[in-house]
Design a protein around this motif. Sequence first.
Motif, PDB file in Angstrom:
ATOM      1  N   GLY A 141      -2.200 -11.551  -7.783  1.00 18.84           N
ATOM      2  CA  GLY A 141      -0.945 -12.280  -7.872  1.00 18.84           C
ATOM      3  C   GLY A 141      -1.157 -13.730  -7.486  1.00 18.84           C
ATOM      4  O   GLY A 141      -2.073 -14.394  -8.000  1.00 18.84           O
ATOM      5  N   GLU A 142      -0.362 -14.239  -6.554  1.00 18.35           N
ATOM      6  CA  GLU A 142      -0.513 -15.630  -6.124  1.00 18.35           C
ATOM      7  C   GLU A 142      -1.505 -15.777  -4.973  1.00 18.35           C
ATOM      8  O   GLU A 142      -1.717 -16.881  -4.461  1.00 18.35           O
ATOM      9  N   LEU A 143      -2.150 -14.672  -4.581  1.00 20.64           N
ATOM     10  CA  LEU A 143      -3.148 -14.708  -3.516  1.00 20.64           C
ATOM     11  C   LEU A 143      -4.531 -14.953  -4.114  1.00 20.64           C
ATOM     12  O   LEU A 143      -4.953 -14.258  -5.043  1.00 20.64           O
ATOM     13  N   ARG A 144      -5.233 -15.934  -3.564  1.00 20.88           N
ATOM     14  CA  ARG A 144      -6.590 -16.257  -4.017  1.00 20.88           C
ATOM     15  C   ARG A 144      -7.529 -16.204  -2.820  1.00 20.88           C
ATOM     16  O   ARG A 144      -7.304 -16.886  -1.821  1.00 20.88           O
ATOM     17  N   HIS A 153      -5.791 -18.434   0.047  1.00 21.76           N
ATOM     18  CA  HIS A 153      -4.617 -19.255  -0.244  1.00 21.76           C
ATOM     19  C   HIS A 153      -3.528 -18.381  -0.838  1.00 21.76           C
ATOM     20  O   HIS A 153      -3.792 -17.505  -1.667  1.00 21.76           O
ATOM     21  N   LEU A 154      -2.318 -18.614  -0.387  1.00 20.88           N
ATOM     22  CA  LEU A 154      -1.140 -17.963  -0.953  1.00 20.88           C
ATOM     23  C   LEU A 154      -0.391 -19.042  -1.718  1.00 20.88           C
ATOM     24  O   LEU A 154       0.228 -19.915  -1.107  1.00 20.88           O
ATOM     25  N   GLY A 155      -0.502 -19.002  -3.041  1.00 19.74           N
ATOM     26  CA  GLY A 155      -0.016 -20.132  -3.815  1.00 19.74           C
ATOM     27  C   GLY A 155      -0.899 -21.329  -3.514  1.00 19.74           C
ATOM     28  O   GLY A 155      -2.113 -21.261  -3.618  1.00 19.74           O
ATOM     29  N   THR A 156      -0.277 -22.415  -3.094  1.00 21.47           N
ATOM     30  CA  THR A 156      -1.040 -23.622  -2.737  1.00 21.47           C
ATOM     31  C   THR A 156      -1.270 -23.744  -1.227  1.00 21.47           C
ATOM     32  O   THR A 156      -1.924 -24.683  -0.780  1.00 21.47           O
ATOM     33  N   SER A 157      -0.749 -22.785  -0.466  1.00 19.62           N
ATOM     34  CA  SER A 157      -0.828 -22.875   0.998  1.00 19.62           C
ATOM     35  C   SER A 157      -2.005 -22.059   1.539  1.00 19.62           C
ATOM     36  O   SER A 157      -2.167 -20.888   1.181  1.00 19.62           O
ATOM     37  N   PRO A 158      -2.837 -22.656   2.412  1.00 19.70           N
ATOM     38  CA  PRO A 158      -3.923 -21.888   3.021  1.00 19.70           C
ATOM     39  C   PRO A 158      -3.374 -20.840   3.989  1.00 19.70           C
ATOM     40  O   PRO A 158      -2.333 -21.043   4.619  1.00 19.70           O
ATOM     41  N   VAL A 159      -4.058 -19.723   4.085  1.00 16.33           N
ATOM     42  CA  VAL A 159      -3.682 -18.651   5.007  1.00 16.33           C
ATOM     43  C   VAL A 159      -4.703 -18.640   6.136  1.00 16.33           C
ATOM     44  O   VAL A 159      -5.905 -18.480   5.900  1.00 16.33           O
ATOM     45  N   ASP A 160      -4.249 -18.846   7.352  1.00 17.19           N
ATOM     46  CA  ASP A 160      -5.127 -18.953   8.516  1.00 17.19           C
ATOM     47  C   ASP A 160      -5.470 -17.548   9.015  1.00 17.19           C
ATOM     48  O   ASP A 160      -4.675 -16.913   9.710  1.00 17.19           O
ATOM     49  N   ARG A 210       1.570  -9.901   8.099  1.00 17.99           N
ATOM     50  CA  ARG A 210       2.477 -10.964   8.563  1.00 17.99           C
ATOM     51  C   ARG A 210       2.044 -12.322   8.010  1.00 17.99           C
ATOM     52  O   ARG A 210       2.867 -13.106   7.545  1.00 17.99           O
ATOM     53  N   LYS A 211       0.743 -12.581   8.027  1.00 17.92           N
ATOM     54  CA  LYS A 211       0.257 -13.874   7.547  1.00 17.92           C
ATOM     55  C   LYS A 211       0.376 -14.005   6.032  1.00 17.92           C
ATOM     56  O   LYS A 211       0.469 -15.118   5.511  1.00 17.92           O
ATOM     57  N   LEU A 212       0.356 -12.865   5.337  1.00 19.70           N
ATOM     58  CA  LEU A 212       0.534 -12.886   3.889  1.00 19.70           C
ATOM     59  C   LEU A 212       2.006 -12.804   3.496  1.00 19.70           C
ATOM     60  O   LEU A 212       2.328 -12.704   2.314  1.00 19.70           O
ATOM     61  N   GLN A 213       2.891 -12.825   4.510  1.00 22.25           N
ATOM     62  CA  GLN A 213       4.341 -12.736   4.286  1.00 22.25           C
ATOM     63  C   GLN A 213       4.679 -11.462   3.506  1.00 22.25           C
ATOM     64  O   GLN A 213       5.514 -11.460   2.595  1.00 22.25           O
ATOM     65  N   ASP A 214       3.999 -10.391   3.870  1.00 23.68           N
ATOM     66  CA  ASP A 214       4.140  -9.112   3.179  1.00 23.68           C
ATOM     67  C   ASP A 214       5.111  -8.223   3.934  1.00 23.68           C
ATOM     68  O   ASP A 214       4.927  -7.988   5.130  1.00 23.68           O
ATOM     69  N   ASP A 215       6.099  -7.707   3.267  1.00 25.89           N
ATOM     70  CA  ASP A 215       7.077  -6.806   3.864  1.00 25.89           C
ATOM     71  C   ASP A 215       6.519  -5.384   3.829  1.00 25.89           C
ATOM     72  O   ASP A 215       6.312  -4.836   2.744  1.00 25.89           O
ATOM     73  N   PRO A 216       6.239  -4.755   4.998  1.00 25.73           N
ATOM     74  CA  PRO A 216       5.667  -3.406   4.999  1.00 25.73           C
ATOM     75  C   PRO A 216       6.529  -2.390   4.244  1.00 25.73           C
ATOM     76  O   PRO A 216       6.018  -1.405   3.716  1.00 25.73           O
ATOM     77  N   ALA A 217       7.853  -2.633   4.191  1.00 21.61           N
ATOM     78  CA  ALA A 217       8.750  -1.706   3.490  1.00 21.61           C
ATOM     79  C   ALA A 217       8.615  -1.826   1.980  1.00 21.61           C
ATOM     80  O   ALA A 217       8.872  -0.865   1.242  1.00 21.61           O
ATOM     81  N   SER A 218       8.208  -3.006   1.510  1.00 24.92           N
ATOM     82  CA  SER A 218       8.044  -3.221   0.072  1.00 24.92           C
ATOM     83  C   SER A 218       6.896  -4.210  -0.138  1.00 24.92           C
ATOM     84  O   SER A 218       7.097  -5.360  -0.531  1.00 24.92           O
ATOM     85  N   PRO A 219       5.666  -3.761   0.150  1.00 21.69           N
ATOM     86  CA  PRO A 219       4.534  -4.691   0.180  1.00 21.69           C
ATOM     87  C   PRO A 219       4.084  -5.131  -1.206  1.00 21.69           C
ATOM     88  O   PRO A 219       4.076  -4.359  -2.161  1.00 21.69           O
ATOM     89  N   ARG A 220       3.701  -6.405  -1.280  1.00 24.32           N
ATOM     90  CA  ARG A 220       3.107  -6.938  -2.514  1.00 24.32           C
ATOM     91  C   ARG A 220       1.585  -6.808  -2.486  1.00 24.32           C
ATOM     92  O   ARG A 220       0.965  -6.603  -3.520  1.00 24.32           O
ATOM     93  N   PHE A 221       1.002  -6.973  -1.290  1.00 25.49           N
ATOM     94  CA  PHE A 221      -0.443  -7.091  -1.213  1.00 25.49           C
ATOM     95  C   PHE A 221      -1.142  -5.893  -0.566  1.00 25.49           C
ATOM     96  O   PHE A 221      -2.161  -5.441  -1.080  1.00 25.49           O
ATOM     97  N   ILE A 222      -0.648  -5.418   0.559  1.00 27.40           N
ATOM     98  CA  ILE A 222      -1.341  -4.319   1.235  1.00 27.40           C
ATOM     99  C   ILE A 222      -0.413  -3.125   1.351  1.00 27.40           C
ATOM    100  O   ILE A 222       0.584  -3.166   2.065  1.00 27.40           O
ATOM    101  N   ARG A 223      -0.738  -2.080   0.641  1.00 28.28           N
ATOM    102  CA  ARG A 223       0.084  -0.876   0.606  1.00 28.28           C
ATOM    103  C   ARG A 223      -0.458   0.173   1.563  1.00 28.28           C
ATOM    104  O   ARG A 223      -1.671   0.303   1.744  1.00 28.28           O
ATOM    105  N   THR A 224       0.430   0.927   2.179  1.00 26.01           N
ATOM    106  CA  THR A 224       0.043   2.081   2.979  1.00 26.01           C
ATOM    107  C   THR A 224       0.014   3.302   2.067  1.00 26.01           C
ATOM    108  O   THR A 224       0.974   3.572   1.349  1.00 26.01           O
TER     109      THR A 224
END
Length: 235
Positions: A141-144, A153-160, A210-224
Motif C-alpha cells: 500500500g502506501e508503506l515503503r 516510509h508511510l506515504g512521504t513521512s518517515p516511520v521512526d 502504533r507507529k504505522l497508525q494501524d488500528d488493531p480492530a481493522s488493520p491495514r498492515f499487520i493482521r492477527t
Amino acid sequence: MTSPAPAEQSTVLVVDDAKPLADLVGSYLERDGFCVVISDNGQDAVYQAKEQNPAVVVLDLGLPGIDGIEVCRQIRTFSDCYVVMLTARAEEVDRLIGLAVGADDYVSKPFSPRELVARIRAMLRRPRQLPISHPAVITVGELRVDVPGREAHLGTSPVDLTPIEFYLLTVLASDAHMAFSRRELINEVWGQDWVGDEHLVDVHIGHLRRKLQDDPASPRFIRTVRGVGYKMGTG
C-alpha cells in the motif's frame, strides 16, 4: 571495572547502582571471555556507551538520577547495541516502557547470572543485519520499506522504528502470504537460540502498529491470525 579487550572480545557495559550485583554479573561475563565495563549511574552509563562502544548493555531500570528508561532512550540515539533491561519491579508497564524505547530483552530480578550470560551469547550470535535474501525494497500500500537503507516510509513521512521493529516489519512484509507464529518470528528476528517469554513479540507488534497508525480492530498492515500469530495485510 574496565578490562582491556583483545580485538576478538566483545565489550559488555553493566549498569547497576548495586555494586555487589554489578560485580557478580561482571565476574561471570569476564569468565566467559567478555571485556566488562561497569557503571553505577545513568549519566556515566551514557558516557561509557559512547566511549566504549559496547556490543551489549545490561541496564538496570531503577538507577539514581537518570533512570534506565532515559539511559536506553539516549543510547538509542547513537548506538545499535543490544540492550537488556534489569528490573526488580514485576509490573508489566515497566517492561513495556523499556521495550518501547529500544531495549531488546528484559530480565526480572532475582535472576541467574549464568542465564544472563547465555542470553547475551545468544544475542551476539544473531546478526544485526537482515539476511540479503530479503527484497531490497518492499511496498505494501502506501508503506515503503527500504531494507538496505533500514528505513520505512508511510506515504512521504518517515516511520521512526527501533531495530527490532524494523526487522519484524521486514520479515512480515517480505513474505506477505505467510502467517508467522511467535516462535517463527523470534527465530527470524531474535535468533533460534533466544529463550524467554514469546509474548515479547506481541509487545513489539503493538509498538509497530502504533507507529504505522494501524488500528488493531481493522488493520491495514499487520493482521492477527487467530491461533497462529501475525501476517502482513494489504495496506
